[in-house]
Design a protein around this motif. Structure first.
Motif, PDB file in Angstrom:
ATOM      1  N   ALA A 153       0.681  -1.294   0.140  1.00 50.87           N
ATOM      2  CA  ALA A 153       0.034   0.053  -0.091  1.00 50.87           C
ATOM      3  C   ALA A 153       0.975   1.268   0.118  1.00 50.87           C
ATOM      4  O   ALA A 153       0.548   2.264  -0.461  1.00 50.87           O
ATOM      5  N   ASP A 154       1.964   1.213   0.641  1.00 53.88           N
ATOM      6  CA  ASP A 154       2.865   2.358   1.068  1.00 53.88           C
ATOM      7  C   ASP A 154       3.040   3.366  -0.220  1.00 53.88           C
ATOM      8  O   ASP A 154       3.037   4.477  -0.219  1.00 53.88           O
ATOM      9  N   SER A 159      -4.758   4.367   1.764  1.00 52.17           N
ATOM     10  CA  SER A 159      -4.629   4.595   3.266  1.00 52.17           C
ATOM     11  C   SER A 159      -5.804   3.571   3.852  1.00 52.17           C
ATOM     12  O   SER A 159      -6.802   3.773   3.585  1.00 52.17           O
ATOM     13  N   PRO A 160      -5.191   2.773   4.523  1.00 53.06           N
ATOM     14  CA  PRO A 160      -5.905   1.541   4.834  1.00 53.06           C
ATOM     15  C   PRO A 160      -6.781   1.925   6.259  1.00 53.06           C
ATOM     16  O   PRO A 160      -6.363   2.807   6.763  1.00 53.06           O
ATOM     17  N   TRP A 163      -4.940  -2.780   9.593  1.00 54.24           N
ATOM     18  CA  TRP A 163      -3.749  -3.799   9.198  1.00 54.24           C
ATOM     19  C   TRP A 163      -4.097  -5.015   9.566  1.00 54.24           C
ATOM     20  O   TRP A 163      -4.615  -5.218  10.745  1.00 54.24           O
ATOM     21  N   PRO A 219      -4.992   1.745  12.021  1.00 52.51           N
ATOM     22  CA  PRO A 219      -4.130   2.087  10.928  1.00 52.51           C
ATOM     23  C   PRO A 219      -2.873   2.865  11.143  1.00 52.51           C
ATOM     24  O   PRO A 219      -2.014   2.973  10.320  1.00 52.51           O
ATOM     25  N   ARG A 257       1.796  -8.101   6.894  1.00 56.12           N
ATOM     26  CA  ARG A 257       0.939  -6.929   7.258  1.00 56.12           C
ATOM     27  C   ARG A 257       0.011  -6.334   6.217  1.00 56.12           C
ATOM     28  O   ARG A 257       0.669  -5.569   5.364  1.00 56.12           O
ATOM     29  N   PRO A 259      -2.606  -4.297   4.067  1.00 55.34           N
ATOM     30  CA  PRO A 259      -3.727  -3.187   4.323  1.00 55.34           C
ATOM     31  C   PRO A 259      -5.044  -3.502   3.951  1.00 55.34           C
ATOM     32  O   PRO A 259      -5.490  -4.077   2.907  1.00 55.34           O
ATOM     33  N   ALA A 261      -8.498  -2.080   3.456  1.00 56.33           N
ATOM     34  CA  ALA A 261      -9.289  -0.896   2.962  1.00 56.33           C
ATOM     35  C   ALA A 261     -10.751  -1.134   2.478  1.00 56.33           C
ATOM     36  O   ALA A 261     -10.891  -1.955   1.812  1.00 56.33           O
TER      37      ALA A 261
END
Ligand SMILES: Cc1cc2nc3c(=O)[nH]c(=O)nc-3n(C[C@H](O)[C@H](O)[C@H](O)COP(=O)(O)OP(=O)(O)OC[C@H]3O[C@@H](n4cnc5c(N)ncnc54)[C@H](O)[C@@H]3O)c2cc1C
Length: 386
Positions: A153-154, A159-160, A163, A219, A257, A259, A261
């Motif tokens: 995601a980064d 933006s999750p 996690w 998050p 880990r 994300p 969303a």
């Protein structure tokens, strides 16, 4: 899958030969028409043979030959009670990475214009025709790009809401310890103070299983960390399964880990379409993606064959994103809510309605019946508290 060494000018480039890239390649091979050759590009950084996925389904699928185990029941331990639930028309299946790769190879080798090229994608440019730059300096000029480079995601601006932070041990025990017929999907007999957490047990036989500690982490919070997961796994094995450390061997481990969303990301930019985890296929409230990726791959391939474009893919009704958002908010704000919610939800003899709901195939009426079993007040308080 055959190696591809020629240029790419037109046709389809699939970036990433992980779960979504391989699945799409197989579905493209299975439809009668494709807009040109299909080339998968993968950097080889992740050995697919080490991966594995569990999923549930009530339909047969193109890659069913890769399923190595199927279960008709699951176990849940929540709210101080153990329940074994039938799955109705569903089965809980397991696919190992090596089996997936080999079945996909069999399907794609039946057509002669699908191949795999090793290379690291450095940039993807949108334009009248997309351009894909590789680290060795070559460029591909496909008509369509399907980007399945994984759940990172980064660097994608997502933006999750939470996690899904987990670590699993593949365990071999001295004495029989596991029920080979019934996986444990959720066992809440683990510390809930830091984050809503459960243990998952996926048996291979009586002496082998994947035992995984999973947390829905805030998050804005940091990772749970290997040491905390390991401690929780040791405790669970000792206190719940009665297995002291000298009675089992950890043969392998996996950590992630992911994300979560609730809102699907923008999938399309010109002729570039994100697939897999990058395309929003991780279900917000569960982190499962396998079956959603199969359905999405089939829909994209059908759309390309019928219309010459991949966009005839029906999104799920938006209320499901709202449900996921509500649950994730509640769970990260008040971790204890998850166990209470699952104790209510799984207090029935069949998990079929829950699986239909998670597959986003339930009706309003089904959902009303399920929600009636949830602890409304704590969920609403937790959602409002944000
Ligand atoms: C440890 C773990 C366990 C999971 N278990 C389950 C499960 O049991 N059930 C379930 O439904 N879901 C599960 N998931 C979630 C999800 O199904 C997987 O993450 C799934 O593999 C996502 O598929 P993908 O194609 O998006 O990404 P991946 O399968 O990760 O594939 C991405 C591929 O792209 C390649 N790549 C990355 N960057 C580049 C680049 N720049 N150039 C070229 N190639 C690149 C990678 O090497 C990789 O081969 C799990 C996830 C993890 C991490």
């Amino acid at each position: 899958m055959r190696a591809w060494s020629g240029p790419v000018d037109g046709g389809i480039a699939v970036l990433g030969a992980g779960l979504s890239g391989l699945s799409l390649a197989a579905h493209l091979a299975a439809v009668p028409a494709r807009p040109g050759p299909v080339v998968l590009v993968d950097d080889g950084a992740r050995d697919i043979r080490d991966a594995g996925w569990a999923f549930w389904s009530r339909r047969s699928g193109l890659l069913d030959a890769a399923v190595s185990a199927r279960f008709a029941r699951i176990r849940v331990h929540a709210g101080g009670r153990a329940r074994t639930l039938g799955l109705g028309r569903y089965r809980y299946g397991v696919v190992r990475g090596a089996d997936l790769a080999s079945v996909v190879g069999e399907v794609t080798d039946r057509v002669d214009d699908i191949g795999l090229r090793t290379g690291r994608v450095t940039q993807v440019h949108d334009g009248a025709r997309p351009r894909v730059a590789l680290s060795d300096g070559t460029e591909l000029h496909p008509e369509w790009v399907f980007d399945g480079r994984g759940p990172d995601a980064d660097d994608r601006g997502t933006s999750p809401d939470a996690w899904l932070d987990f670590r699993g041990w593949r365990i071999r025990t001295e004495a029989p310890l596991f029920d080979p017929d019934v996986p444990t999907l959720f066992d809440f007999r683990t510390d809930q103070r830091r984050a809503a957490s459960f243990v998952y047990v996926l048996p291979t036989d009586t002496r082998h299983a994947l035992v995984e500690h999973t947390s829905f982490a805030h998050p804005d919070g940091g990772p749970v960390g290997t040491a905390a997961h390991d401690e929780a796994l040791r405790e669970y094995l000792a206190a719940v399964l009665g297995a002291d450390e000298d009675t089992y061997v950890v043969e392998a481990d996996e950590s992630a880990r992911l994300p979560l969303a609730s809102r699907p990301p923008a999938r399309r930019s010109g002729n570039i379409v994100r697939i897999g985890a990058a395309g929003g296929m991780l279900k917000g409230s569960s982190g499962y993606a396998y079956q959603r990726i199969q359905c999405d791959s089939a829909a994209i391939a059908q759309s390309l064959a019928r219309h010459g474009h991949p966009f005839d893919v029906r999104p799920a009704p938006s209320r499901f994103a709202r449900y996921d958002q509500g649950l994730l908010r509640a769970v990260v704000e008040r971790p204890a809510v998850l166990e209470r919610a699952f104790a209510g939800l799984f207090d029935r003899s069949s998990a079929e309605p829950i699986l239909r709901f998670l597959d986003e195939e339930s009706t309003w009426r089904d959902e009303a019946a399920l929600f009636a079993s949830l602890p409304a007040a704590p969920l609403l308080r937790a959602m409002a508290g944000r």
